[in-house]
Design an enzyme around this catalytic site. Structure first.
Site, PDB file in Angstrom:
ATOM      1  N   ASN A 639     -11.746 -19.514 -17.207  1.00 29.90           N
ATOM      2  CA  ASN A 639     -11.845 -19.366 -15.757  1.00 29.90           C
ATOM      3  C   ASN A 639     -11.029 -20.476 -15.102  1.00 29.90           C
ATOM      4  O   ASN A 639     -11.460 -21.627 -15.031  1.00 29.90           O
ATOM      5  CB  ASN A 639     -13.319 -19.440 -15.325  1.00 29.90           C
ATOM      6  CG  ASN A 639     -13.490 -19.226 -13.829  1.00 29.90           C
ATOM      7  OD1 ASN A 639     -12.713 -19.746 -13.026  1.00 29.90           O
ATOM      8  ND2 ASN A 639     -14.498 -18.471 -13.455  1.00 29.90           N
ATOM      9  N   GLU A 713     -14.087 -33.405 -20.068  1.00 31.05           N
ATOM     10  CA  GLU A 713     -14.005 -34.868 -20.074  1.00 31.05           C
ATOM     11  C   GLU A 713     -12.580 -35.412 -19.969  1.00 31.05           C
ATOM     12  O   GLU A 713     -12.369 -36.532 -19.517  1.00 31.05           O
ATOM     13  CB  GLU A 713     -14.698 -35.398 -21.341  1.00 31.05           C
ATOM     14  CG  GLU A 713     -16.181 -35.084 -21.285  1.00 31.05           C
ATOM     15  CD  GLU A 713     -16.928 -35.303 -22.591  1.00 31.05           C
ATOM     16  OE1 GLU A 713     -17.473 -36.389 -22.760  1.00 31.05           O
ATOM     17  OE2 GLU A 713     -16.981 -34.369 -23.412  1.00 31.05           O
TER      18      GLU A 713
HETATM   19 MO1  MOS Z   1     -21.014 -35.677 -22.584  1.00 37.16          MO
HETATM   20  S1  MOS Z   1     -20.848 -37.710 -22.489  1.00 37.16           S
HETATM   21  O1  MOS Z   1     -20.460 -35.162 -24.001  1.00 37.16           O
HETATM   22  O2  MOS Z   1     -22.342 -35.030 -21.909  1.00 37.16           O
END
Ligand code: MOS
Length: 748
Positions: A639, A713
């Site tokens: 998405n 991340e």
């Molecule tokens: Mo994360 S620090 O993999 O929730």
């Protein structure tokens, strides 16, 4: 050797669509119920008392006064706290922290719970907590990296990062024509999700019901079950929505255990919701680091060595150490590589994983050190990175499952206009006289996959139910995962009902490590595929079906029809098959994980390149990030809207890391002086100006069956260094401590 190349998946029309969040309306209208919104019959409220000293002992609590308060039900202290079955000082699972649950009168960090007060109302419990008026015996505190001896550790384990060494490091140092030996520091940061930690706990005999945000429902159930001596299946955990997690809601922590204990003592449901201030201590944080980087290059600006030593804080009673130096293992093709970690015990709460643990802090330092090398070599920072481009994983030589980092560099640079960058710092002022600088950094995050299970049920009315426990952290998983499930079943989104966020559902694994979409998505895809094969077999056995006799083939589904794979002329609508054969619901199940041999064969990571423009007031030192462009390659994007939103969120955290976020300790008292949103700075809209995300196309046939990496991340990585480098380029000042502050630029 045959590659276990999973069947490349044909995708239907749902994946790849920039759909808005399915839970968006519920959230903006307030209809979505978060854990703290639950108020069962007979509810009591709990408030814990945080220690106001960082080290010493509680010598006195005025329990009598608190208990005399008419609204107070009970007061829990180390004196009357009933025993727990599981030892809170032990680690019941590999992914456990030792927790503080009123074991004794010792205070190990400021903010540690020293008592819990339960009352009929939140106000009564709060007042009761105030009446406890604790007194302490105070001991000298250690809250700075310089306050205690550093120690190494062996063997590595969860929270104790293994170092790594490849090639001859000393020879690499000796062979360098130019080198840097620099030390960078990163400040402690505390998870501050919009929703603070909350739990509503109710007991019915030895059955426990929890409303609680959790990134890992089954792990949470097992963790709490351990403390209360009940089987994990006796714990029912509901976590339909999380108001952010960032790693801190993946683990069992002390305050929740206390609330569950209080519910058992009181024989009534108990609610505990942490205040913003209470988030600074007992539920994890990103530990401060000090990182020494010794890097060398030869005459061609090719790296002869990356030698990265990490020093990080941990608590006095547990062991999580920020794995910052490992960030150097995966990025550049140095002849020799070494990452080592040491830790310092301080009077602080135990740190833990926080969005891009290791990589965020480690790449902040590494990307700046690379910039310093480029400057030494007199070459463009992007050119320096290209000269050291890793075609295979540095050190191990393993091929990448895919790596479109070159495309990230070129697309990001083009979009940003990087080619116009003057090599020398402090060359450019804007029309208002602000110093203007450009910097860049490489972004990088591993693409792990965990284990998950899912079920899918096709109903005769043409709708389907899919189920897996893993919760949506707020990132949009509930939408992206539904897109995957709908495609596997050949259904439009509006025919799909998706249940997640409840422990009664199949184990959806962990929403963490940027692996949720790949993991739970893989399981959902497998479950949907199972249903389709079953339905295909039913049709193949039915003489009236156009698919009759095709039982040896494989089936695929789209637009509510089953097709024989590779033969579009043979198909039949789900509804027709089910109606004619009188099929009731058809239920399939699926699971997903990465075979260890796949993980061995390839290095698997998402990559990216971030370009930053900053403007700095030459007199006031005030800094603004005026433009950020990030180009990321993360495999298949399910998405684009949500993926871009995740990447943007990560980049904004990068701004936060570079310029704003820092838990400020008063090293005399050991207390965090800015433990609230008045003093703990995060970027607001005015701090986020031009922000652009490019997702670079990347096909990955090896990472998993769906070709999905992760986007949760990586946005933090690369961005921090890019901003630090842009400030250097703007001002000529190299600040080796994050966040960079006005006073750093004004000093000296
Ligand atoms: Mo994360 S620090 O993999 O929730």
């Amino acid at each position: 050797m045959s590659d276990t190349l999973a069947r490349p998946m044909r995708f239907g029309s749902n994946s790849g669509q920039p759909l808005t969040r399915r839970d968006g309306i519920a959230k903006v209208t307030g209809a979505a119920t978060f854990a703290g919104d639950n108020s069962p019959e007979g509810l009591l409220h709990a408030v814990f008392v945080p220690a106001t000293i960082a080290r010493g002992h509680v010598t006195y609590l005025d329990v009598e006064s608190a208990e005399r308060h008419p609204g107070v039900t009970c007061v829990l202290t180390p004196q009357n706290r009933p025993p727990l079955q599981g030892d809170p000082s032990a680690k019941p699972t590999m992914f456990s922290f030792r927790i503080e649950v009123l074991q004794d009168d010792t205070v190990r960090y400021a903010g540690q719970p020293i008592a819990l007060v339960v009352g009929e109302t939140l106000e009564a419990a709060t007042e009761g907590a105030r009446l406890l008026s604790p007194r302490y015996e105070v001991e000298p505190v250690r809250t700075s990296l310089d306050d205690n001896e550093a120690f190494g550790f062996e063997p590595a384990g969860f929270g104790l990062p293994a170092g790594a060494e490849h090639g001859d490091v000393e020879a690499g140092h000796a062979a360098s024509a130019k080198s840097v030996d620099v030390t960078y520091e990163t400040a402690a940061q505390y998870h501050n999700a919009m929703e603070t930690h909350a739990v509503v706990a109710s007991w019915d005999g030895d059955r426990l019901t929890l409303d609680m945000p959790s990134q890992a429902l089954m792990m949470s159930c097992a963790g709490y079950a351990n403390f209360f001596g009940i089987p994990p299946e006796n714990v029912t955990l509901s976590s339909p929505y999380l108001g952010g997690g960032f790693g801190s809601k993946a683990f069992v922590t002390g305050p929740q255990v206390l609330a569950i204990l209080a519910a058992r003592m009181a024989g009534r449901p108990v609610k505990l919701m942490l205040t913003r201030q209470q988030m600074f201590g007992p539920v994890g944080h990103r530990g401060a680091t000090r990182q020494r980087l010794r890097l060398g290059i030869d005459e061609n600006a090719e790296l002869t060595v990356i030698d990265h030593e990490g020093l990080a804080e941990t608590s006095t009673f547990d062991d999580f150490v920020e794995p910052a130096a490992n960030a150097s293992q995966g990025l550049y093709a140095a002849r020799a590589l070494r990452s080592t970690h040491r830790a310092v015990r301080l009077d602080i709460g135990t740190p833990g994983p926080m969005r891009a643990p290791g990589e965020a802090s480690g790449s902040a330092a590494l990307e700046c050190a690379i910039d310093e090398l480029a400057e030494l070599a007199g070459i463009d920072p992007l050119e320096c990175r290209l000269r050291n481009y890793a075609e295979t994983e540095p050190g191990t030589g393993r091929p990448y499952s895919s790596k479109a980092l070159r495309e990230c560099y070129s697309q990001g640079a083009a979009r940003f206009g990087w080619a116009d960058r003057p090599l020398e710092p402090r060359q450019v002022r804007d029309e208002n006289g602000l110093l203007t600088g450009w910097g860049m950094g490489t972004a990088f995050f591993p693409a792990p996959m965990f284990a998950a299970e899912a079920t899918a049920t096709l109903r005769p009315d043409g709708t389907a139910l899919v189920e897996t426990s893993a919760a949506d952290m707020g990132q949009g998983a509930w939408t992206a995962l539904a897109q995957i499930a709908a495609d596997s079943l050949g259904l439009p989104m509006d025919k799909l009902e998706f249940r997640a966020g409840h422990s009664s559902l199949p184990d959806g694994g962990i929403a963490g490590g940027s692996g949720h979409t790949a993991t739970a998505g893989g399981a959902l895809h497998a479950a949907g595929t199972d249903v389709v094969q079953q339905l295909g077999q039913i049709a193949a056995a039915d003489p009236a079906s156009p698919l009759h006799g095709a039982g040896n083939g494989r089936f695929v589904a789209r637009e509510s029809r089953i097709y024989l794979e590779g033969d579009d002329t043979r198909s039949e609508a789900f509804a027709d098959i089910m109606a004619r054969t009188g099929s009731a619901e058809i239920t399939g199940s699926g699971s997903a994980s990465r075979p260890p041999e796949d993980a061995e064969r390839h290095a698997m990571s998402s990559h990216g390149a971030v370009f930053a423009e900053v403007k700095v007031d030459p007199e006031l030192g005030q800094m603004r990030v005026t433009r950020l462009v990030g180009a990321f390659a993360a495999g298949r994007i399910i998405n684009p809207r949500l993926a871009e939103s995740q990447l943007m969120g990560g980049m904004i955290w990068g701004i936060s890391f570079a310029l704003h976020e820092e838990a400020k300790f008063d090293h005399r008292s050991g207390r965090i002086v800015n433990a609230d949103f008045a003093g703990y700075h995060v970027p607001v809209n005015a701090d986020v100006q031009g922000l652009e995300v490019i997702t670079v196309h990347e096909d990955d046939p090896f990472v998993n069956a769906l070709g999905i990496k992760g986007v949760g991340e990586i946005g933090v990585t690369g961005t921090v260094g890019a901003i630090g480098n842009a400030i250097r380029h703007a001002t000529g000042r190299r600040i080796r401590r994050f966040p960079i502050r006005v006073e750093d630029l004004l000093a000296g």
